[in-house]
Write a protein that holds these residues in place. Structure first.
Motif, mmCIF file in Angstrom:
data_model
loop_
_atom_site.group_PDB
_atom_site.id
_atom_site.type_symbol
_atom_site.label_atom_id
_atom_site.label_comp_id
_atom_site.label_asym_id
_atom_site.label_seq_id
_atom_site.Cartn_x
_atom_site.Cartn_y
_atom_site.Cartn_z
ATOM 1 N N GLN A 125 0.832 -1.209 0.000
ATOM 2 C CA GLN A 125 0.000 0.000 0.000
ATOM 3 C C GLN A 125 0.866 1.258 0.000
ATOM 4 N N ILE A 126 1.923 1.259 0.804
ATOM 5 C CA ILE A 126 2.805 2.425 0.868
ATOM 6 C C ILE A 126 3.576 2.574 -0.438
ATOM 7 N N GLN A 127 4.046 1.461 -0.991
ATOM 8 C CA GLN A 127 4.757 1.503 -2.273
ATOM 9 C C GLN A 127 3.873 2.112 -3.354
ATOM 10 N N ASP A 128 2.632 1.624 -3.452
ATOM 11 C CA ASP A 128 1.723 2.088 -4.501
ATOM 12 C C ASP A 128 1.372 3.565 -4.316
ATOM 13 N N ALA A 129 1.091 3.969 -3.069
ATOM 14 C CA ALA A 129 0.746 5.376 -2.808
ATOM 15 C C ALA A 129 1.907 6.283 -3.207
ATOM 16 N N ARG A 130 3.122 5.881 -2.864
ATOM 17 C CA ARG A 130 4.299 6.680 -3.233
ATOM 18 C C ARG A 130 4.428 6.793 -4.746
ATOM 19 N N ASN A 131 4.210 5.682 -5.450
ATOM 20 C CA ASN A 131 4.315 5.697 -6.909
ATOM 21 C C ASN A 131 3.298 6.653 -7.531
ATOM 22 N N HIS A 132 2.079 6.676 -7.000
ATOM 23 C CA HIS A 132 1.046 7.573 -7.534
ATOM 24 C C HIS A 132 1.415 9.034 -7.271
ATOM 25 N N VAL A 133 1.983 9.327 -6.109
ATOM 26 C CA VAL A 133 2.420 10.699 -5.812
ATOM 27 C C VAL A 133 3.503 11.123 -6.803
ATOM 28 N N ASN A 134 4.452 10.236 -7.053
ATOM 29 C CA ASN A 134 5.536 10.566 -7.983
ATOM 30 C C ASN A 134 5.024 10.744 -9.415
ATOM 31 N N ASP A 160 -7.343 16.936 -14.045
ATOM 32 C CA ASP A 160 -8.013 15.630 -13.936
ATOM 33 C C ASP A 160 -6.998 14.502 -13.799
ATOM 34 N N ALA A 161 -5.912 14.586 -14.571
ATOM 35 C CA ALA A 161 -4.884 13.541 -14.518
ATOM 36 C C ALA A 161 -4.184 13.534 -13.158
ATOM 37 N N VAL A 162 -3.885 14.733 -12.632
ATOM 38 C CA VAL A 162 -3.238 14.831 -11.316
ATOM 39 C C VAL A 162 -4.184 14.337 -10.224
ATOM 40 N N MET A 163 -5.453 14.744 -10.306
ATOM 41 C CA MET A 163 -6.438 14.323 -9.304
ATOM 42 C C MET A 163 -6.641 12.825 -9.313
ATOM 43 N N MET A 164 -6.577 12.216 -10.484
ATOM 44 C CA MET A 164 -6.730 10.761 -10.572
ATOM 45 C C MET A 164 -5.593 10.060 -9.816
ATOM 46 N N GLN A 165 -4.360 10.536 -10.003
ATOM 47 C CA GLN A 165 -3.221 9.935 -9.297
ATOM 48 C C GLN A 165 -3.338 10.138 -7.788
ATOM 49 N N ARG A 170 -4.496 8.122 -2.310
ATOM 50 C CA ARG A 170 -5.275 8.158 -1.065
ATOM 51 C C ARG A 170 -6.029 6.855 -0.845
ATOM 52 N N ASN A 171 -6.620 6.333 -1.929
ATOM 53 C CA ASN A 171 -7.396 5.102 -1.799
ATOM 54 C C ASN A 171 -6.538 3.909 -1.382
ATOM 55 N N ARG A 172 -5.282 3.899 -1.805
ATOM 56 C CA ARG A 172 -4.406 2.783 -1.415
ATOM 57 C C ARG A 172 -4.176 2.767 0.097
ATOM 58 N N LEU A 173 -4.183 3.948 0.709
ATOM 59 C CA LEU A 173 -3.981 4.010 2.163
ATOM 60 C C LEU A 173 -5.286 3.835 2.927
ATOM 61 N N LEU A 278 -5.949 18.010 -3.639
ATOM 62 C CA LEU A 278 -7.190 17.777 -4.393
ATOM 63 C C LEU A 278 -8.082 19.014 -4.365
ATOM 64 N N GLN A 279 -8.109 19.713 -3.232
ATOM 65 C CA GLN A 279 -8.902 20.942 -3.143
ATOM 66 C C GLN A 279 -8.350 22.023 -4.062
ATOM 67 N N LEU A 280 -7.025 22.162 -4.123
ATOM 68 C CA LEU A 280 -6.408 23.152 -5.013
ATOM 69 C C LEU A 280 -6.739 22.860 -6.472
ATOM 70 N N CYS A 281 -6.654 21.595 -6.845
ATOM 71 C CA CYS A 281 -6.988 21.210 -8.226
ATOM 72 C C CYS A 281 -8.432 21.563 -8.549
ATOM 73 N N GLN A 282 -9.348 21.243 -7.630
ATOM 74 C CA GLN A 282 -10.763 21.496 -7.875
ATOM 75 C C GLN A 282 -11.054 22.991 -7.933
ATOM 76 N N GLN A 283 -10.407 23.783 -7.071
ATOM 77 C CA GLN A 283 -10.613 25.232 -7.084
ATOM 78 C C GLN A 283 -10.183 25.846 -8.416
ATOM 79 N N LEU A 284 -9.070 25.344 -8.963
ATOM 80 C CA LEU A 284 -8.616 25.845 -10.259
ATOM 81 C C LEU A 284 -9.613 25.473 -11.357
ATOM 82 N N LYS A 285 -10.122 24.239 -11.304
ATOM 83 C CA LYS A 285 -11.130 23.822 -12.288
ATOM 84 C C LYS A 285 -12.393 24.684 -12.166
ATOM 85 N N ASP A 286 -12.769 25.027 -10.935
ATOM 86 C CA ASP A 286 -13.961 25.864 -10.723
ATOM 87 C C ASP A 286 -13.781 27.250 -11.342
ATOM 88 N N LYS A 287 -12.566 27.826 -11.215
ATOM 89 C CA LYS A 287 -12.302 29.141 -11.813
ATOM 90 C C LYS A 287 -12.393 29.077 -13.335
#
Length: 300
Positions: A125-134, A160-165, A170-173, A278-287
């Motif tokens: 789980q930690i390995q996968d979460a780290r990989n998604h962050v990178n 959208d691509a960043v939010m997906m990663q 987050r889901n892995r943890l 995730l909040q920063l990404c969504q706020q930018l999309k809202d603008k």
């Protein structure tokens, strides 16, 4: 011939309205161009800074530098339940040592297990979460400050691509893997211990949110004359007493389940970083969507 009169005052008002509309549009377009040129990059920089901190929490040693990574000891147990107690040593994404005491149900006997010296248990789980962050960081760094975004759609696609990663990280943890009891019995974890785990005990180690969790299952063998109502349990993160399963033609039932856990502070930090990002990404999309509502005919 019928001559239709023209209301010059009405035409004048329409002309003023058109001019005002064009002026408003010009202002909005200027604001939107500033958003694409300046604010988007400011947000990308902020996201990179936050995710670099998250990645640093997941840091792993380079080959030959394993001793550089801090070992952390976590005590698992509770003052109200002493059936299971343990100390786990976490180094990056691996449990390098384990010291577990299990008190057998309805007995004063205490079983003691440690990891074999040649073994360590990788927490996938930690390995996968780290990989998604990178991967999220790679997406962000692909658009440096010199890059000019031309449309809102381009920004949204990146967000959208960043939010997906980040959501996957987050889901892995937050969502440990569901396993059947036979799958758990056949994992390499069961071969990590010295002395070897007896056939009527199984353990599972996993991350749930920011907690390191240890679950111990005590089993009893079902006699042939009691298996007519045998119903194998399905997949679950945690199985309850009464769950049945079969391994190597022997049927078992879970008699007791004990779970102990401990908070890993840096995992809690990373979950906070994911939420903020995730909040920063969504706020930018809202603008972006605010501007697209004014120019719905233009591809934003």
């Amino acid at each position: 011939m019928v001559v239709i009169g023209v209301d010059r005052s009405a035409l004048s008002e329409l002309s003023k309205m058109s001019a005002a509309s064009q002026a408003e549009r010009a202002v909005l377009e200027e604001e939107f161009n500033w958003l694409l040129k300046e604010e988007v990059h400011a947000v990308l920089k902020q996201l990179q800074d936050i995710l670099k901190e998250a990645s640093r929490r997941f840091s792993v040693p380079t080959p030959g530098m394993e001793g550089q990574l801090k070992q952390e000891n976590f005590i698992l147990g509770s003052s109200t339940m002493d059936q299971v107690k343990g100390v786990l040593t976490l180094q990056g994404d691996a449990l390098t040592q384990a010291d577990i005491n299990i008190k057998v149900a309805k007995s004063t006997q205490v079983m003691h297990f440690t990891f074999r010296e040649d073994k360590q248990w990788k927490l996938q789980q930690i390995q996968d979460a780290r990989n998604h962050v990178n991967q999220a960081l790679q997406l962000l760094s692909s658009r440096d400050e010199s890059y000019h975004f031309k449309t809102g759609a381009e920004v949204n696609k990146l967000m959208d691509a960043v939010m997906m990663q980040l959501t996957r990280a987050r889901n892995r943890l937050t969502t440990p893997a569901s396993m059947t009891l036979p799958e758990l019995a056949s994992t390499g974890l069961m071969r990590m211990f010295t002395p070897p785990m007896p056939g009527d005990v199984m353990v599972n180690l996993y991350i749930n949110l920011s907690k390191l969790c240890l679950t111990v299952y005590q089993l009893h063998v079902l006699q042939p004359n009691t298996t007519k109502n045998f119903k194998p349990a399905g997949s679950s993160v945690m199985h309850n007493p009464g769950a049945m399963f079969e391994v190597n033609n022997t049927k078992f039932e879970v008699s007791h389940v004990h779970k102990v856990e401990c908070v890993v502070p840096w995992l809690n930090d990373t979950l906070v970083f994911f939420t903020i990002s995730l909040q920063l990404c969504q706020q930018l999309k809202d603008k972006i969507s605010v501007f697209s509502s004014f120019w719905n005919y233009r591809p934003f």
